[in-house]
Scaffold this motif. Structure first.
Motif, PDB file in Angstrom:
ATOM      1  N   ASP A 146      -1.075   3.059   6.187  1.00 26.46           N
ATOM      2  CA  ASP A 146       0.036   3.029   5.234  1.00 26.46           C
ATOM      3  C   ASP A 146      -0.404   2.928   3.779  1.00 26.46           C
ATOM      4  OD1 ASP A 146       3.069   2.771   4.937  1.00 26.46           O
ATOM      5  OD2 ASP A 146       2.372   0.990   3.871  1.00 26.46           O
ATOM      6  N   HIS A 147      -1.534   2.275   3.516  1.00 21.54           N
ATOM      7  CA  HIS A 147      -1.917   2.065   2.116  1.00 21.54           C
ATOM      8  C   HIS A 147      -2.239   3.365   1.384  1.00 21.54           C
ATOM      9  CE1 HIS A 147      -6.278   2.654   2.874  1.00 21.54           C
ATOM     10  NE2 HIS A 147      -6.033   2.076   4.026  1.00 21.54           N
ATOM     11  N   TRP A 148      -2.563   4.437   2.143  1.00 20.79           N
ATOM     12  CA  TRP A 148      -2.893   5.699   1.469  1.00 20.79           C
ATOM     13  C   TRP A 148      -1.672   6.283   0.773  1.00 20.79           C
ATOM     14  CZ3 TRP A 148      -7.694   6.029   0.618  1.00 20.79           C
ATOM     15  CH2 TRP A 148      -8.627   5.612   1.570  1.00 20.79           C
ATOM     16  N   TYR A 149      -0.518   6.152   1.416  1.00 24.67           N
ATOM     17  CA  TYR A 149       0.753   6.617   0.820  1.00 24.67           C
ATOM     18  C   TYR A 149       1.856   5.756   1.418  1.00 24.67           C
ATOM     19  CZ  TYR A 149       4.188   9.805  -1.200  1.00 24.67           C
ATOM     20  OH  TYR A 149       5.223  10.351  -1.947  1.00 24.67           O
ATOM     21  N   PRO A 150       2.120   4.604   0.815  1.00 27.55           N
ATOM     22  CA  PRO A 150       2.964   3.583   1.447  1.00 27.55           C
ATOM     23  C   PRO A 150       4.397   4.034   1.725  1.00 27.55           C
ATOM     24  CG  PRO A 150       1.746   2.686  -0.432  1.00 27.55           C
ATOM     25  CD  PRO A 150       1.586   4.170  -0.486  1.00 27.55           C
ATOM     26  N   LYS A 151       4.958   3.479   2.802  1.00 25.89           N
ATOM     27  CA  LYS A 151       6.363   3.738   3.119  1.00 25.89           C
ATOM     28  C   LYS A 151       7.289   2.904   2.233  1.00 25.89           C
ATOM     29  CE  LYS A 151       5.564   5.052   7.933  1.00 25.89           C
ATOM     30  NZ  LYS A 151       4.091   4.968   7.838  1.00 25.89           N
ATOM     31  N   ASP A 152       6.838   1.747   1.808  1.00 28.64           N
ATOM     32  CA  ASP A 152       7.619   0.923   0.887  1.00 28.64           C
ATOM     33  C   ASP A 152       7.949   1.726  -0.372  1.00 28.64           C
ATOM     34  OD1 ASP A 152       8.318  -2.065  -0.053  1.00 28.64           O
ATOM     35  OD2 ASP A 152       7.350  -0.988  -1.701  1.00 28.64           O
ATOM     36  N   SER A 153       9.215   1.747  -0.740  1.00 31.71           N
ATOM     37  CA  SER A 153       9.687   2.621  -1.813  1.00 31.71           C
ATOM     38  C   SER A 153       8.972   2.387  -3.136  1.00 31.71           C
ATOM     39  CB  SER A 153      11.194   2.439  -2.001  1.00 31.71           C
ATOM     40  OG  SER A 153      11.672   3.246  -3.055  1.00 31.71           O
ATOM     41  N   LYS A 154       8.834   1.124  -3.539  1.00 31.73           N
ATOM     42  CA  LYS A 154       8.227   0.835  -4.829  1.00 31.73           C
ATOM     43  C   LYS A 154       6.724   1.106  -4.827  1.00 31.73           C
ATOM     44  CE  LYS A 154      11.747  -2.484  -6.247  1.00 31.73           C
ATOM     45  NZ  LYS A 154      12.054  -3.896  -6.562  1.00 31.73           N
ATOM     46  N   LYS A 155       6.059   0.759  -3.728  1.00 24.74           N
ATOM     47  CA  LYS A 155       4.624   1.023  -3.639  1.00 24.74           C
ATOM     48  C   LYS A 155       4.352   2.530  -3.614  1.00 24.74           C
ATOM     49  CE  LYS A 155       3.474  -3.303  -1.283  1.00 24.74           C
ATOM     50  NZ  LYS A 155       2.973  -3.917  -0.023  1.00 24.74           N
ATOM     51  N   GLN A 156       5.196   3.257  -2.890  1.00 23.86           N
ATOM     52  CA  GLN A 156       5.043   4.716  -2.857  1.00 23.86           C
ATOM     53  C   GLN A 156       5.281   5.314  -4.237  1.00 23.86           C
ATOM     54  OE1 GLN A 156       7.725   8.140  -1.035  1.00 23.86           O
ATOM     55  NE2 GLN A 156       6.685   7.020   0.601  1.00 23.86           N
ATOM     56  N   ALA A 157       6.253   4.779  -4.948  1.00 24.09           N
ATOM     57  CA  ALA A 157       6.554   5.279  -6.293  1.00 24.09           C
ATOM     58  C   ALA A 157       5.368   5.084  -7.227  1.00 24.09           C
ATOM     59  CB  ALA A 157       7.789   4.580  -6.845  1.00 24.09           C
ATOM     60  N   ARG A 158       4.619   3.993  -7.063  1.00 27.99           N
ATOM     61  CA  ARG A 158       3.435   3.761  -7.888  1.00 27.99           C
ATOM     62  C   ARG A 158       2.370   4.817  -7.628  1.00 27.99           C
ATOM     63  NH1 ARG A 158       4.866   1.600 -12.248  1.00 27.99           N
ATOM     64  NH2 ARG A 158       5.631  -0.535 -12.123  1.00 27.99           N
ATOM     65  N   VAL A 159       2.200   5.174  -6.363  1.00 29.20           N
ATOM     66  CA  VAL A 159       1.250   6.242  -6.040  1.00 29.20           C
ATOM     67  C   VAL A 159       1.743   7.564  -6.612  1.00 29.20           C
ATOM     68  CG1 VAL A 159       0.099   7.517  -4.182  1.00 29.20           C
ATOM     69  CG2 VAL A 159       0.479   5.045  -3.948  1.00 29.20           C
ATOM     70  N   ASP A 160       3.033   7.838  -6.432  1.00 30.81           N
ATOM     71  CA  ASP A 160       3.611   9.073  -6.968  1.00 30.81           C
ATOM     72  C   ASP A 160       3.486   9.144  -8.487  1.00 30.81           C
ATOM     73  OD1 ASP A 160       4.383  10.292  -4.603  1.00 30.81           O
ATOM     74  OD2 ASP A 160       6.359   9.335  -4.580  1.00 30.81           O
ATOM     75  N   GLU A 161       3.586   7.998  -9.133  1.00 29.27           N
ATOM     76  CA  GLU A 161       3.486   7.954 -10.588  1.00 29.27           C
ATOM     77  C   GLU A 161       2.166   8.574 -11.047  1.00 29.27           C
ATOM     78  OE1 GLU A 161       4.427   4.659 -14.037  1.00 29.27           O
ATOM     79  OE2 GLU A 161       3.316   3.995 -12.266  1.00 29.27           O
ATOM     80  N   TYR A 162       1.069   8.194 -10.378  1.00 24.19           N
ATOM     81  CA  TYR A 162      -0.211   8.802 -10.748  1.00 24.19           C
ATOM     82  C   TYR A 162      -0.280  10.266 -10.300  1.00 24.19           C
ATOM     83  CZ  TYR A 162      -4.881  10.303 -11.305  1.00 24.19           C
ATOM     84  OH  TYR A 162      -5.959  11.065 -11.700  1.00 24.19           O
ATOM     85  N   LEU A 163       0.180  10.561  -9.087  1.00 25.41           N
ATOM     86  CA  LEU A 163       0.101  11.938  -8.583  1.00 25.41           C
ATOM     87  C   LEU A 163       0.829  12.913  -9.497  1.00 25.41           C
ATOM     88  CD1 LEU A 163       0.607  11.400  -4.725  1.00 25.41           C
ATOM     89  CD2 LEU A 163      -1.536  11.604  -6.003  1.00 25.41           C
ATOM     90  N   GLU A 164       1.939  12.471 -10.083  1.00 29.14           N
ATOM     91  CA  GLU A 164       2.670  13.331 -11.015  1.00 29.14           C
ATOM     92  C   GLU A 164       1.953  13.413 -12.364  1.00 29.14           C
ATOM     93  OE1 GLU A 164       5.128  15.135 -10.156  1.00 29.14           O
ATOM     94  OE2 GLU A 164       5.555  14.247  -8.202  1.00 29.14           O
ATOM     95  N   TRP A 165       1.413  12.292 -12.820  1.00 36.80           N
ATOM     96  CA  TRP A 165       0.736  12.242 -14.120  1.00 36.80           C
ATOM     97  C   TRP A 165      -0.527  13.085 -14.128  1.00 36.80           C
ATOM     98  CZ3 TRP A 165      -4.035  10.292 -15.842  1.00 36.80           C
ATOM     99  CH2 TRP A 165      -4.152  10.070 -17.235  1.00 36.80           C
ATOM    100  N   GLN A 166      -1.236  13.085 -13.025  1.00 33.60           N
ATOM    101  CA  GLN A 166      -2.570  13.691 -13.014  1.00 33.60           C
ATOM    102  C   GLN A 166      -2.565  15.207 -13.214  1.00 33.60           C
ATOM    103  OE1 GLN A 166      -4.722  15.323 -10.356  1.00 33.60           O
ATOM    104  NE2 GLN A 166      -2.875  16.083  -9.327  1.00 33.60           N
ATOM    105  N   HIS A 167      -1.470  15.876 -12.873  1.00 33.80           N
ATOM    106  CA  HIS A 167      -1.436  17.339 -12.981  1.00 33.80           C
ATOM    107  C   HIS A 167      -1.758  17.822 -14.397  1.00 33.80           C
ATOM    108  CE1 HIS A 167      -0.032  18.261  -8.975  1.00 33.80           C
ATOM    109  NE2 HIS A 167       0.940  17.390  -9.090  1.00 33.80           N
ATOM    110  N   ASN A 168      -1.116  17.212 -15.377  1.00 28.90           N
ATOM    111  CA  ASN A 168      -1.288  17.642 -16.765  1.00 28.90           C
ATOM    112  C   ASN A 168      -2.239  16.743 -17.545  1.00 28.90           C
ATOM    113  OD1 ASN A 168       0.454  19.926 -16.757  1.00 28.90           O
ATOM    114  ND2 ASN A 168       2.219  18.544 -16.800  1.00 28.90           N
ATOM    115  N   ASN A 169      -2.986  15.940 -16.843  1.00 27.95           N
ATOM    116  CA  ASN A 169      -3.923  15.037 -17.494  1.00 27.95           C
ATOM    117  C   ASN A 169      -5.301  15.117 -16.840  1.00 27.95           C
ATOM    118  OD1 ASN A 169      -2.270  13.314 -19.582  1.00 27.95           O
ATOM    119  ND2 ASN A 169      -0.938  13.580 -17.817  1.00 27.95           N
ATOM    120  N   THR A 170      -5.563  14.311 -15.821  1.00 23.75           N
ATOM    121  CA  THR A 170      -6.888  14.300 -15.196  1.00 23.75           C
ATOM    122  C   THR A 170      -7.298  15.686 -14.723  1.00 23.75           C
ATOM    123  OG1 THR A 170      -6.210  12.141 -14.336  1.00 23.75           O
ATOM    124  CG2 THR A 170      -8.369  12.976 -13.665  1.00 23.75           C
TER     125      THR A 170
END
Length: 226
Positions: free
Chosen positions: A84-108
């Motif tokens: 689960d820690h790779w992409y958590p089912k918990d909504s807020k924890k998953q959103a934190r992962v998504d936050e980076y996944l969305e940011w990285q496209h136009n950055n990293t």
């Protein structure tokens, strides 16, 4: 017979990240290597039968084919047993992962890739020279992104990008940061939080991180000899 076919080239950052995820979660797959340097992704068979976008990675699950790294990640978490820690089912924890996944496209991804292309790929493999001022601009943009990772993402007091446990965001980011190393630029220089974080990511994902980066490591070693 395995359920999945995975089309990839380990020179590709997203391919390396998904390779690590599949391996570390013991998801069996048939490896289908696509040599990007030889242009195999542009072959008619690949375009007509595998991916209309002519890119990797591609996941082929029975009669279903899927492109795009993050879409593949989310599909895998729904279809297979993934810690689960790779992409958590918990909504807020998953959103934190998504936050980076969305940011990285136009950055990293964008800025590390552009620097790698113009500092290494074009001059060394394509015979195309880049103007010094253009290369300096690509480097400056990349360094701004690296500083944000150091100060904003890793400056929150957490061990990893999305919290205190490793997630897919960390694998993806680490694989992106391997690209400038091949061009002789070390993203961790002068960034102690990044250096410590990268070491943690590599230790957490052994031996699959090393497997995924075997080609990259050879390029880096060759660079150091020149």
């Amino acid at each position: 017979m395995t359920r999945l076919k995975f089309y990839y080239d380990l020179m590709s950052q997203p391919c390396r990240a998904l390779y690590i995820l599949l391996k570390i979660n013991k998801i069996p797959f048939e490896p289908c290597l696509v040599n990007l340097r030889k242009g195999e992704q542009y072959a008619d068979f690949f375009k007509n039968q595998i991916s209309r976008f002519q890119k990797v990675p591609v996941l082929h699950d029975k009669d279903f084919k899927l492109t795009e790294n993050v879409a593949i990640l989310r599909y895998l978490t729904r279809e297979f047993q993934i810690d689960d820690h790779w992409y958590p089912k918990d909504s807020k924890k998953q959103a934190r992962v998504d936050e980076y996944l969305e940011w990285q496209h136009n950055n990293t991804r964008l800025n590390c890739t552009l620097y790698f292309i113009h500092a290494y790929l074009n001059p060394r493999l394509m015979g195309k020279e880049v103007k010094p001022e253009e290369l300096a601009a690509y480097k400056r943009n990349m360094e701004e992104t690296l500083n944000k990772i150091e100060d904003l993402w890793l400056g929150q007091g957490t061990k990893y990008l999305a919290g205190d446990v490793i997630s897919y965001a960390d694998i993806l980011a680490a694989c992106e940061l391997e690209q400038p190393l091949m061009a002789g630029f070390n993203p961790s220089d002068g960034r102690p939080k990044m250096a410590d974080w990268l070491q943690r990511v590599k230790l957490e994902t052994k031996p699959f991180y090393d497997e995924a980066n075997v080609i990259v490591d050879k390029v880096i070693a060759k660079q150091k000899q020149t």
